[in-house]
Design a protein around this motif. Sequence first.
Motif, short mmCIF file in Angstrom:
data_model
loop_
_atom_site.label_atom_id
_atom_site.label_comp_id
_atom_site.label_asym_id
_atom_site.label_seq_id
_atom_site.Cartn_x
_atom_site.Cartn_y
_atom_site.Cartn_z
N GLU A 1 0.85 -1.12 -0.05
CA GLU A 1 -0.02 -0.02 -0.21
C GLU A 1 0.78 1.33 -0.13
O GLU A 1 0.58 2.20 -0.68
CB GLU A 1 -1.06 -0.16 1.24
N GLY A 2 1.92 1.36 0.81
CA GLY A 2 2.66 2.66 0.83
C GLY A 2 3.54 2.76 -0.48
O GLY A 2 4.27 3.76 -0.53
N GLU A 3 3.53 1.66 -1.58
CA GLU A 3 4.41 2.01 -2.49
C GLU A 3 3.34 2.49 -3.82
O GLU A 3 3.96 2.84 -4.77
CB GLU A 3 4.86 0.60 -3.27
N LEU A 4 2.11 2.45 -3.61
CA LEU A 4 1.10 3.14 -4.37
C LEU A 4 1.72 4.51 -4.92
O LEU A 4 2.05 5.41 -3.93
CB LEU A 4 -0.19 3.05 -4.09
N PRO A 5 1.54 5.00 -6.38
CA PRO A 5 1.62 6.18 -6.70
C PRO A 5 0.63 7.18 -6.08
O PRO A 5 0.87 8.47 -5.94
CB PRO A 5 1.56 6.23 -8.16
N TYR A 6 -0.39 6.63 -5.60
CA TYR A 6 -1.55 7.72 -4.91
C TYR A 6 -2.61 6.64 -4.28
O TYR A 6 -2.41 5.44 -4.47
CB TYR A 6 -2.31 8.46 -5.91
N ASP A 7 -3.23 7.14 -3.33
CA ASP A 7 -4.23 6.14 -2.72
C ASP A 7 -5.10 5.71 -3.60
O ASP A 7 -5.81 6.28 -4.18
CB ASP A 7 -4.78 6.85 -1.51
N ASN A 8 -5.39 4.31 -3.50
CA ASN A 8 -6.42 3.77 -4.62
C ASN A 8 -7.88 4.44 -4.01
O ASN A 8 -8.30 4.65 -2.84
CB ASN A 8 -6.44 2.27 -4.38
N ILE A 9 -8.64 4.75 -5.06
CA ILE A 9 -9.88 5.21 -5.13
C ILE A 9 -10.82 3.98 -5.35
O ILE A 9 -10.88 3.55 -6.56
CB ILE A 9 -10.52 6.32 -5.99
N VAL A 10 -11.58 3.60 -4.30
CA VAL A 10 -12.52 2.26 -4.61
C VAL A 10 -13.86 2.50 -3.89
O VAL A 10 -13.96 2.54 -2.74
CB VAL A 10 -11.78 0.77 -3.82
N GLY A 11 -14.66 2.91 -4.96
CA GLY A 11 -15.78 3.46 -4.69
C GLY A 11 -17.26 2.47 -5.15
O GLY A 11 -17.33 2.42 -6.43
N ILE A 12 -17.95 2.05 -4.36
CA ILE A 12 -19.23 1.30 -4.45
C ILE A 12 -20.23 2.14 -4.40
O ILE A 12 -20.23 3.01 -3.46
CB ILE A 12 -19.37 0.12 -3.76
N GLY A 13 -21.18 2.17 -5.41
CA GLY A 13 -22.48 2.75 -5.38
C GLY A 13 -22.27 4.33 -5.24
O GLY A 13 -21.39 5.03 -5.94
N CYS A 14 -23.01 4.95 -4.43
CA CYS A 14 -22.94 6.55 -4.30
C CYS A 14 -21.53 6.89 -3.97
O CYS A 14 -21.12 7.97 -4.13
CB CYS A 14 -23.86 7.01 -3.43
N HIS A 15 -20.62 6.18 -3.25
CA HIS A 15 -19.15 6.41 -3.00
C HIS A 15 -18.48 6.96 -4.37
O HIS A 15 -17.38 7.60 -4.49
CB HIS A 15 -18.56 5.36 -2.45
N ALA A 16 -18.97 6.24 -5.58
CA ALA A 16 -18.19 6.65 -6.97
C ALA A 16 -18.62 8.11 -7.31
O ALA A 16 -17.79 8.55 -8.16
CB ALA A 16 -18.71 5.82 -7.90
#
Length: 436
Positions: free
Chosen positions: A205-220
């Motif tokens: 997780e600390g090597e990702l170029p940015y924090d993953n955005i994972v949104g289900i439903g209205c979170h998208a």
Amino acid sequence: MTPDLDALQVHHFDALENRYAEVLTAQGYDRLLIYSGRPTRHFGDDQDASFCSYGHFQHWTGQSQLTHSWLLVQPGRRPVCYLHAPDDFWHLPAQLPDEAWTARLEVVVGRYDEAPPIATGGRLAVIGDVSAATSAALGAELNPATLLTALDEGRVRKSDYEIACLSEANRRSVLGHSAARNAFLAGGSELDIHLSYLQASRQREGELPYDNIVGIGCHAAVLHYQHYDTQAPRKRYSLLVDAGHRYRGYCADITRTWPGAEADPLFADLIAGMHEIKQRLVSEVAPGVAFVELHERMHRLLGELLAKSELVRGSSDTAIESGITRAFCPHGLGHLLGIQVHDVAGRTAHDGSPLPPPADHPALRLTRELEAGMAVTIEPGLYVIPMLLEPLKSGPTARHLNWPMIERLAPHGGIRIEDNVIVTADAGRNLTVDIE
């Protein structure tokens, strides 16, 4: 055919040496010291925040995790890397990778909590997250604006080596997106999907170029949604995943949206329509194209989709002129991509003069004319964001919107489709393959 990364990296290193020599000589500097950076400690704690080394340090080394290290660049002389790797039984000391560029350096291993003891003489600049006290002790100029502008400009057009790294970052990111989609269809939560992405793309997780955005439903509909629900929702309307990969310092930045089992058929049609818009915009990428105009082209295509789907009553012109398309897509079409996800110099001209975004599109991160060698993202979006749409209910624009249909789509959140594209001599080359 797999590219010879060692050979490409040698050419990249040659070009860097030449570029830096030209810039330093033109601006009257004899030497440049580049600091990789240091982790930031949480206040009142003994733990550090996630770290990523300074972009210009990565431009030479590709190393995103090297802390407290320094690179001394002197025209006509071999660069010196002061590698912070003290004896330590608490942590594994840093090591350089087995890559071609390391043979081009003089490497001095030691402990560099402070700047290395370099020889005095000549005009010295130091760049990075360096204190004024440190630069004063070195007798150096700290982060000179004109120098930084010139070095930023040197990162705008990518070498063949950099393009190969971006391509590999895309390949690995696509593996993660495919796994994320499968985890969603299997009933996983946002956290499950995120972990599936990490496993398939082989990243911490600390090597990702940015924090993953994972949104289900209205979170998208939250553009930079920053949480991961640990429980799966009762109804699965949609999934949006915006996630990347960093390979040898270079970032992929890919977004996909999928319908869920309870998705409204209209939402699936809109996803298909957004894919088509993305493809049309990618096909228009070429040298000499003004990115602001391409962004405005996106709004015209979005207006046509809104009218065709009957979300907007009226024409594409109505949707654009009334500001409706901006309410459905408040972000820019894309940005420069490279060592940083939102790479440098997107809003400056060759000479460093500012190129601010249009007043109607303040979030646009790239305002330049496209040039061969640029890497850009193309990411049209369509979202149901209540705080942007609600104000339209009380004005003259209200009659142009199909509110019952908007309410049907609200639980789905939104759609973003994002690819990474290299500007070639006469067109655009898409690095992002389809995700199954």
